[in-house]
Write an enzyme that holds these catalytic residues in place. Structure first.
Site, PDB file in Angstrom:
ATOM      1  N   GLY A 250       0.803  -1.221   0.000  1.00 36.23           N
ATOM      2  CA  GLY A 250       0.000   0.000   0.000  1.00 36.23           C
ATOM      3  C   GLY A 250       0.830   1.263   0.000  1.00 36.23           C
ATOM      4  O   GLY A 250       1.632   1.463   0.891  1.00 36.23           O
ATOM      5  N   SER A 251       0.678   2.125  -0.990  1.00 34.06           N
ATOM      6  CA  SER A 251       1.596   3.244  -1.118  1.00 34.06           C
ATOM      7  C   SER A 251       1.136   4.207  -2.205  1.00 34.06           C
ATOM      8  O   SER A 251      -0.011   4.164  -2.635  1.00 34.06           O
ATOM      9  CB  SER A 251       2.992   2.707  -1.427  1.00 34.06           C
ATOM     10  OG  SER A 251       2.916   1.642  -2.359  1.00 34.06           O
TER      11      SER A 251
END
Length: 249
Positions: A207-208
């Site tokens: 997640g980013s």
């Protein structure tokens, strides 16, 4: 299909295939599989089944599908899969504009269009080069882990800046940003490497976000809320400025 030339006239022989798993993720998936098998052997079903599903999730997260990269000198392709969460006029980060002593110039210190792409845990997390050229800078900055969907994540979160310069002098800077769950940015390249557009440059675990700084005089061809695909979706065409409106439906 890898390396095969395809076009918009129908040339090319393609078909669906299972995506490969990047080596960076195989060890995590195998660890989860091992724990699941051990728990099953010991009849710990409450552990075995969740770990089995977790191993599938890990393998899916690190999937590395092939992409068809448009071969157009004007095209800037998306470096990430995900949702276009922000588009704004900003000044590029100092790490991409300042004189770093390498003898190569950075980005101009003036406002440009920044396109921010948010990657959920369901997106492919392999990042790709938006243009072909030479890696001039790769700067890692430790930081916080606030929600990568927030604008302040560009300046506060753990991040890695990459600058790629084409042979004609056009440069594109982009930034890999860790988020709430992400805890490591893994580079595949180093300064001096020569890349083709769409080449794999690194990944961010779990997640980013990726910020792309378009050249001056270039507008985004994608819209806020649009889903983009790394190495395939054309974010912009160098030197083209045009208002594009969309309707969510």
């Amino acid at each position: 299909m890898a390396g095969e030339l395809v076009d918009n006239k129908g040339r090319g022989d393609v078909g669906w295939q299972w995506p490969s798993i990047h080596p960076e993720g195989r060890k995590f998936g195998l660890i989860a599989v091992g724990i699941s098998l051990l728990a099953a052997f010991l009849a710990w079903e409450t552990v075995a089944w969740p770990m089995a599903f977790l191993s599938l999730g890990v393998f899916a997260f690190f999937r590395d599908p092939e992409r068809v990269v448009p071969q157009d000198e004007r095209a800037i392709v998306s470096p990430a899969d995900g949702l276009v969460s922000l588009i704004a006029q900003v000044e590029p980060p100092a790490e991409l504009t300042m004189d770093d002593g390498s003898g190569t110039s950075g980005l101009p210190n003036q406002p440009v269009t920044r396109v921010s792409i948010f990657m959920s845990v369901f997106d492919v997390h392999i990042n790709r080069a938006p243009i072909g050229g030479t890696v001039r800078r790769l700067v890692y900055i430790p930081g916080k882990f606030v929600n990568a969907d927030l604008d302040k994540a560009s300046e506060e979160n753990e991040r890695q800046h990459i600058l790629i310069e084409r042979q004609d002098g056009v440069s594109i800077g982009f930034t890999q940003i860790a988020g709430l769950i992400a805890r490591r940015i893994v580079p595949f390249v180093k300064p001096g490497d020569t890349l083709a557009a769409g080449a794999r440059v690194g990944l961010i675990r779990f997640g980013s976000r990726v910020d792309v700084y378009l050249p001056a005089g270039t507008d985004s061809k994608v819209l806020v809320g649009q889903k983009v695909v790394a190495g395939e979706t054309i974010l912009a065409e160098i030197g083209e400025q045009k208002l594009i409106e969309g309707i969510a439906q």
